[in-house]
Design a protein around this motif. Structure first.
Motif, PDB file in Angstrom:
ATOM      1  N   LYS A  78       0.590  -0.256  -8.602  1.00 58.43           N
ATOM      2  CA  LYS A  78       0.340   0.945  -7.821  1.00 58.43           C
ATOM      3  C   LYS A  78      -0.847   1.736  -8.369  1.00 58.43           C
ATOM      4  CE  LYS A  78       3.778   3.797 -10.273  1.00 58.43           C
ATOM      5  NZ  LYS A  78       5.062   4.507 -10.146  1.00 58.43           N
ATOM      6  N   LEU A  79      -1.554   2.399  -7.447  1.00 57.37           N
ATOM      7  CA  LEU A  79      -2.681   3.253  -7.803  1.00 57.37           C
ATOM      8  C   LEU A  79      -2.183   4.662  -8.098  1.00 57.37           C
ATOM      9  CD1 LEU A  79      -5.054   2.054  -4.949  1.00 57.37           C
ATOM     10  CD2 LEU A  79      -5.303   1.497  -7.360  1.00 57.37           C
ATOM     11  N   THR A  80      -3.052   5.470  -8.668  1.00 53.65           N
ATOM     12  CA  THR A  80      -2.700   6.869  -8.926  1.00 53.65           C
ATOM     13  C   THR A  80      -3.007   7.707  -7.689  1.00 53.65           C
ATOM     14  OG1 THR A  80      -4.882   7.481  -9.768  1.00 53.65           O
ATOM     15  CG2 THR A  80      -3.300   6.561 -11.352  1.00 53.65           C
ATOM     16  N   VAL A  81      -2.456   8.903  -7.638  1.00 53.71           N
ATOM     17  CA  VAL A  81      -2.722   9.812  -6.527  1.00 53.71           C
ATOM     18  C   VAL A  81      -4.209  10.159  -6.480  1.00 53.71           C
ATOM     19  CG1 VAL A  81      -2.271  12.111  -5.590  1.00 53.71           C
ATOM     20  CG2 VAL A  81      -0.389  10.772  -6.545  1.00 53.71           C
ATOM     21  N   ASP A  82      -4.806  10.385  -7.648  1.00 57.15           N
ATOM     22  CA  ASP A  82      -6.232  10.726  -7.700  1.00 57.15           C
ATOM     23  C   ASP A  82      -7.104   9.615  -7.124  1.00 57.15           C
ATOM     24  OD1 ASP A  82      -5.777  13.195  -8.783  1.00 57.15           O
ATOM     25  OD2 ASP A  82      -6.117  12.570 -10.859  1.00 57.15           O
ATOM     26  N   GLU A  83      -6.714   8.363  -7.363  1.00 57.84           N
ATOM     27  CA  GLU A  83      -7.483   7.238  -6.841  1.00 57.84           C
ATOM     28  C   GLU A  83      -7.358   7.133  -5.326  1.00 57.84           C
ATOM     29  OE1 GLU A  83      -7.615   3.797 -10.231  1.00 57.84           O
ATOM     30  OE2 GLU A  83      -5.641   4.299  -9.416  1.00 57.84           O
ATOM     31  N   LEU A  84      -6.229   7.548  -4.800  1.00 62.22           N
ATOM     32  CA  LEU A  84      -5.973   7.387  -3.371  1.00 62.22           C
ATOM     33  C   LEU A  84      -6.473   8.543  -2.519  1.00 62.22           C
ATOM     34  CD1 LEU A  84      -2.335   5.970  -3.540  1.00 62.22           C
ATOM     35  CD2 LEU A  84      -4.334   4.769  -2.658  1.00 62.22           C
ATOM     36  N   GLN A  85      -6.412   9.743  -3.046  1.00 66.68           N
ATOM     37  CA  GLN A  85      -6.649  10.898  -2.192  1.00 66.68           C
ATOM     38  C   GLN A  85      -8.128  11.094  -1.860  1.00 66.68           C
ATOM     39  OE1 GLN A  85      -5.064  14.202  -4.347  1.00 66.68           O
ATOM     40  NE2 GLN A  85      -6.689  14.245  -5.871  1.00 66.68           N
ATOM     41  N   PRO A  86      -8.406  11.438  -0.599  1.00 66.90           N
ATOM     42  CA  PRO A  86      -9.765  11.821  -0.219  1.00 66.90           C
ATOM     43  C   PRO A  86     -10.034  13.239  -0.709  1.00 66.90           C
ATOM     44  CG  PRO A  86      -8.313  12.075   1.656  1.00 66.90           C
ATOM     45  CD  PRO A  86      -7.479  11.479   0.542  1.00 66.90           C
TER      46      PRO A  86
ATOM     47  N   GLU B 187      -0.434   0.307   4.859  1.00 69.81           N
ATOM     48  CA  GLU B 187      -0.700  -0.138   3.489  1.00 69.81           C
ATOM     49  C   GLU B 187      -1.054   1.058   2.608  1.00 69.81           C
ATOM     50  OE1 GLU B 187      -2.507  -4.584   3.823  1.00 69.81           O
ATOM     51  OE2 GLU B 187      -3.749  -3.002   4.658  1.00 69.81           O
ATOM     52  N   TYR B 188      -1.915   1.905   3.139  1.00 67.17           N
ATOM     53  CA  TYR B 188      -2.312   3.107   2.394  1.00 67.17           C
ATOM     54  C   TYR B 188      -1.110   4.022   2.191  1.00 67.17           C
ATOM     55  CZ  TYR B 188      -4.609   7.493   1.197  1.00 67.17           C
ATOM     56  OH  TYR B 188      -4.976   8.654   0.566  1.00 67.17           O
ATOM     57  N   TYR B 189      -0.304   4.191   3.230  1.00 62.96           N
ATOM     58  CA  TYR B 189       0.876   5.060   3.198  1.00 62.96           C
ATOM     59  C   TYR B 189       1.839   4.604   2.101  1.00 62.96           C
ATOM     60  CZ  TYR B 189       4.368   8.115   5.523  1.00 62.96           C
ATOM     61  OH  TYR B 189       5.257   9.115   5.828  1.00 62.96           O
ATOM     62  N   ILE B 190       2.083   3.294   2.029  1.00 68.19           N
ATOM     63  CA  ILE B 190       2.990   2.770   1.014  1.00 68.19           C
ATOM     64  C   ILE B 190       2.451   3.047  -0.390  1.00 68.19           C
ATOM     65  CG2 ILE B 190       3.869   0.625  -0.007  1.00 68.19           C
ATOM     66  CD1 ILE B 190       4.296  -0.411   2.823  1.00 68.19           C
ATOM     67  N   HIS B 191       1.174   2.818  -0.601  1.00 66.77           N
ATOM     68  CA  HIS B 191       0.586   3.089  -1.910  1.00 66.77           C
ATOM     69  C   HIS B 191       0.667   4.576  -2.259  1.00 66.77           C
ATOM     70  CE1 HIS B 191      -1.109  -0.640  -3.529  1.00 66.77           C
ATOM     71  NE2 HIS B 191      -1.239  -1.026  -2.280  1.00 66.77           N
TER      72      HIS B 191
END
Length: 374
Positions: free
Chosen positions: A65-73, A174-178
């Motif tokens: 899993k990725l971190t929130v910082d990596e995922l968030q715009p 996919e993004y939602y799950i991550h």
């Protein structure tokens, strides 16, 4: 006699028709029964259909899993001069000059001064203890390009992680799950929630997802399929690198400020205060200062041909971090603000006298400036 024979013939004819019809029905029913699959096959088909409904839900290993910082715009686009509502980015100069200026602002005074001195030395290419416009312009361009390169590298890493099958697309699910995994939800629960929405997300998480979905939709351009290509995903996380995102921002600003809807901004429209009553003299002073700041910004930087109006093209050039004109204008603006002895350069002593202005420049903080407007 003829009539009687005719009635008998008609009766025989009707009986033949009925027999033929009955045979057709029997043959049809036999065909249906013979063609129908056995009961266990029907059950297998139903199970297969159930599986197909969930086939597009990706299998995600919690260890990956990725971190929130990596995922968030970004909530803010650094190094872009106007916010989406048309307000001036007050941290623009700070962001483009200092880079991570929050680190400097949070440091003790001695450490902060040491970091500023280090930046000064790096910008001062000819080592004459002055920062002149060409040096400042060169540094701003360099830091802007560094930020863009970092964004591309980061995007490559995150997109590859979200696209394990390598089809070049990332689906919203996919993004939602991550996102849910990054928030600490177990993998199976996250996958189930994407279908059933059975997780009671807290208010902040719901708000984040709404914002992210809106940004996702903005980036999903060609085709509009709820999936993002690598280029679209870059626009999602780094809209300052997207021509379309910048164009959308110009459109939003124009719609917000263009009161007479003639598709150009006048200085009066740009400096118009938001609606509201002014209660006291202090507020009047603040409002007048605000209008003066915006007026100077409009005349000196937005209205490129100085005809008293700003077109979409001029607004785009003004907010585009990679605009050739921007680095020169930003360097000159910094010198104009700090150059007390009028030698067209900035000395270290002038930076010490105007430390806040220097910290509020692109020379120090490109990265954060390039993320605050979108």
């Amino acid at each position: 006699m003829k009539i009687a024979n005719l009635q008998v013939d008609n009766k025989i004819y009707r009986m033949k028709i009925l027999k033929i019809a009955a045979c057709v029905v029997v043959i049809f029913n036999i065909a249906v029964v013979m063609s129908a699959p056995p009961r266990n096959v029907v059950q297998m088909q139903e199970e297969k259909h159930t599986k197909d409904v969930h086939a597009d839900i990706p299998v995600v290993n919690e260890a990956e899993k990725l971190t929130v910082d990596e995922l968030q715009p970004p909530d803010h686009l650094d190094a872009v001069k106007l916010e989406k509502d048309g307000m001036i980015n007050k941290d623009f100069k700070k962001e483009i000059f200092l880079g991570e200026h929050e680190e400097i602002e949070g440091d003790d005074s001695d450490i902060a001064e040491s970091k500023l001195k280090d930046i000064f030395t790096k910008v001062d290419e000819d080592a004459d203890n002055r920062l002149c416009i060409p040096e400042l312009e060169s540094w701003i361009k360099k830091k802007t390009e560094e930020h863009f390169d970092e964004g591309l590298e980061e995007n490559e890493h995150i997109f590859k992680h979200l696209d394990p099958d390598g089809d070049g697309l990332v689906d919203w699910k996919e993004y939602y799950i991550h996102f849910l995994l990054a928030k600490g939800y177990p993998s199976e629960q996250a996958k189930k929630h994407v279908e059933d929405y059975d997780i009671d997300l807290d208010y902040q998480e719901r708000e984040q997802l709404i914002r992210y979905k809106f940004k996702w939709t903005e980036a999903d351009i060609n085709p509009i399929d709820n999936k993002l290509s690598k280029e679209e995903f870059l626009a999602f996380r780094h809209p300052e690198q997207s021509t379309q995102a910048l164009a959308n921002m110009v459109k939003t600003i124009m719609e917000s400020l263009d009161k007479n809807e003639d598709h150009v901004l006048t200085e009066d429209e740009f400096v118009t205060l938001p609606l509201g009553d002014i209660d006291d003299e202090e507020q009047k002073k603040l409002d007048n200062s605000w209008k003066k700041q915006r007026s100077v910004e409009f005349r000196n930087q937005i209205d490129a041909d100085h005809d008293g109006k700003a077109t979409d093209k001029e607004l785009l050039m003004y907010i585009d971090p990679r605009s050739e004109e921007n680095a020169r204008v930003d360097a000159k603006s910094l010198v104009d603000n700090l150059d007390d002895d009028n030698d067209s350069c900035i000395s270290w002593s002038e930076i010490e006298d105007h430390k806040d202005i220097f910290i509020e420049s692109k020379v120090v903080n490109v990265r954060r400036i390039l993320h605050d407007e979108f």
